[in-house]
Scaffold this motif. Sequence first.
Motif, PDB file in Angstrom:
ATOM      1  N   UNK A  83       0.866  -1.578  -0.147  1.00 29.81           N
ATOM      2  CA  UNK A  83       0.132  -0.113  -0.305  1.00 29.81           C
ATOM      3  C   UNK A  83       0.942   1.228  -0.081  1.00 29.81           C
ATOM      4  N   UNK A  84      -0.251   2.701  -0.181  1.00 29.59           N
ATOM      5  CA  UNK A  84       0.710   3.486  -0.388  1.00 29.59           C
ATOM      6  C   UNK A  84       0.231   4.355   0.179  1.00 29.59           C
ATOM      7  N   UNK A  85       0.783   5.463   0.769  1.00 23.47           N
ATOM      8  CA  UNK A  85       0.342   7.021   2.104  1.00 23.47           C
ATOM      9  C   UNK A  85       0.831   8.334   1.308  1.00 23.47           C
ATOM     10  N   UNK A  86       0.047   9.146   0.595  1.00 28.68           N
ATOM     11  CA  UNK A  86       1.645  10.302   0.438  1.00 28.68           C
ATOM     12  C   UNK A  86       0.781  11.779  -0.085  1.00 28.68           C
ATOM     13  N   UNK A  87       0.725  12.458   0.163  1.00 33.90           N
ATOM     14  CA  UNK A  87       0.253  14.140   0.005  1.00 33.90           C
ATOM     15  C   UNK A  87      -0.942  14.455  -1.079  1.00 33.90           C
TER      16      UNK A  87
ATOM     17  N   UNK B  98      -2.371  11.951  -3.042  1.00 31.00           N
ATOM     18  CA  UNK B  98      -3.826  11.528  -2.738  1.00 31.00           C
ATOM     19  C   UNK B  98      -4.692  12.449  -2.244  1.00 31.00           C
ATOM     20  N   UNK B  99      -6.028  12.021  -2.598  1.00 27.06           N
ATOM     21  CA  UNK B  99      -7.063  12.374  -1.943  1.00 27.06           C
ATOM     22  C   UNK B  99      -7.049  12.017  -0.236  1.00 27.06           C
TER      23      UNK B  99
ATOM     24  N   UNK C 170      -6.878   3.646   2.335  1.00 25.29           N
ATOM     25  CA  UNK C 170      -5.362   2.756   2.791  1.00 25.29           C
ATOM     26  C   UNK C 170      -5.326   3.032   4.088  1.00 25.29           C
ATOM     27  N   UNK C 171      -5.940   3.442   5.299  1.00 24.44           N
ATOM     28  CA  UNK C 171      -5.308   4.293   6.037  1.00 24.44           C
ATOM     29  C   UNK C 171      -6.119   2.800   6.898  1.00 24.44           C
TER      30      UNK C 171
END
Length: 420
Positions: A51-55, A57-58, A65-66
């Motif tokens: 998974x990926x999480x970055x700024x 993304x909406x 994702x969280x």
Amino acid sequence: MVVGLGQKMDVLWGFIKTHLMAKTIIFLSTCKQVRFAYEAFRKLRPGTPLRCLHGSMKQGKRMAVYESFNASGSSGGGVLFATDIAARGLDFPNVDWVVQADCPEDVAAYIHRVGRTARYTSAGRALLLLLPSEKDAMLAQLRESKIPLQQLKHNPAKVQAIGPSLSALLSKNAELKSFAQSALIAYLRSVYLQPNKAVFNAALLPVDEYAESLGLLAAPQLKFIKHVGKKVVEEVVIGAAATDAPGGAAKSVTEGDKRQWQQILGKRKQGPVNTQQQPDNHTNNRTTDADSSDGDDALLGSYAESDELNSEQQQQDADTMDEQHQSPAHQPISSKKRKRADSTTATNTANAVSAAAAGDDSLDIFLTVKQRDVFDVQPQGLSNTQQQSDLKEAAAAVAAAAAAKPKKRKKQKIKLGVVT
């Protein structure tokens, strides 16, 4: 753990492959790095959910994702590629490993990243990957904050080189190739813009090795990398004195020369230079100043000449104005003509100063005004009396011609109307 920039992707892949059942968060510096690492590793299929999480993304996608990462228990495993957006304010339960693939910008960022694991009563581990250029300065800052660290070494048998596999993927997928180029540029720019230059030094980064580790054949052209490590030296270039250098190239001026020029300019701005120390014969003074090797004495002599020439030019302008007022053909001068006359007088004065200063070729060009010849208005061979009589005759002739010329009269038109 100290890892070279060209081996970082191989170490991350080897770590994921050896910790398939662990719940891991991998922190990277930029959003584009997170996007490329997620897309590239997802195509290589390591055997664990990614998974990926970055700024970029909406908000809705970030929340999905969280929640999905939190829903996966520690037994199921999974890897989350994230930026510092996940380092604060988010609670990730049961995180086994926090891997900082890029060096944090300061000690506070390191603490917030590590705080995503070992929450409350849970256990957890953290791994920090440092470049050889970042090792000494970053470890010193962590020791000052009393953070205990233990240096580890990776097992070469567990590290797998994925550079050829990434090159094959990039050759088939143009979008993934653009992601790789953007990730490289974003990382180099982030290091270049870091304020802590003791830790981050973009001049020591092996750009070609890093590009090869991402699957790129060559690193893209970066304009800001050309200026890395170069010191900007401020120089003062002399225009007229630059002819002393071979080939007419401009030569630089030392700090002592700067102070001498500033002292001379300060004396000039304060007022006229005392001419008592100069000889009475200004022609000899000009020759002596031109032949002298001392630039300051030559400049002071030229300033003294310019003051006297300035006074002489002003006296000539005053005489010319008196003669014009005595002439019977003198007419009132409009404001535009008066401005032109003032500008002409100022130009003549500046030319007189430049003529005096141009006697010495070693003067700087910013102290020299372009030289222009100034001619006398009065014709040679005519006295003031003859000139006044000629002006009277010309004025009388003009007046007689104007009187003899018939004046045009406007025709009056009478409109005829019907009278009732």
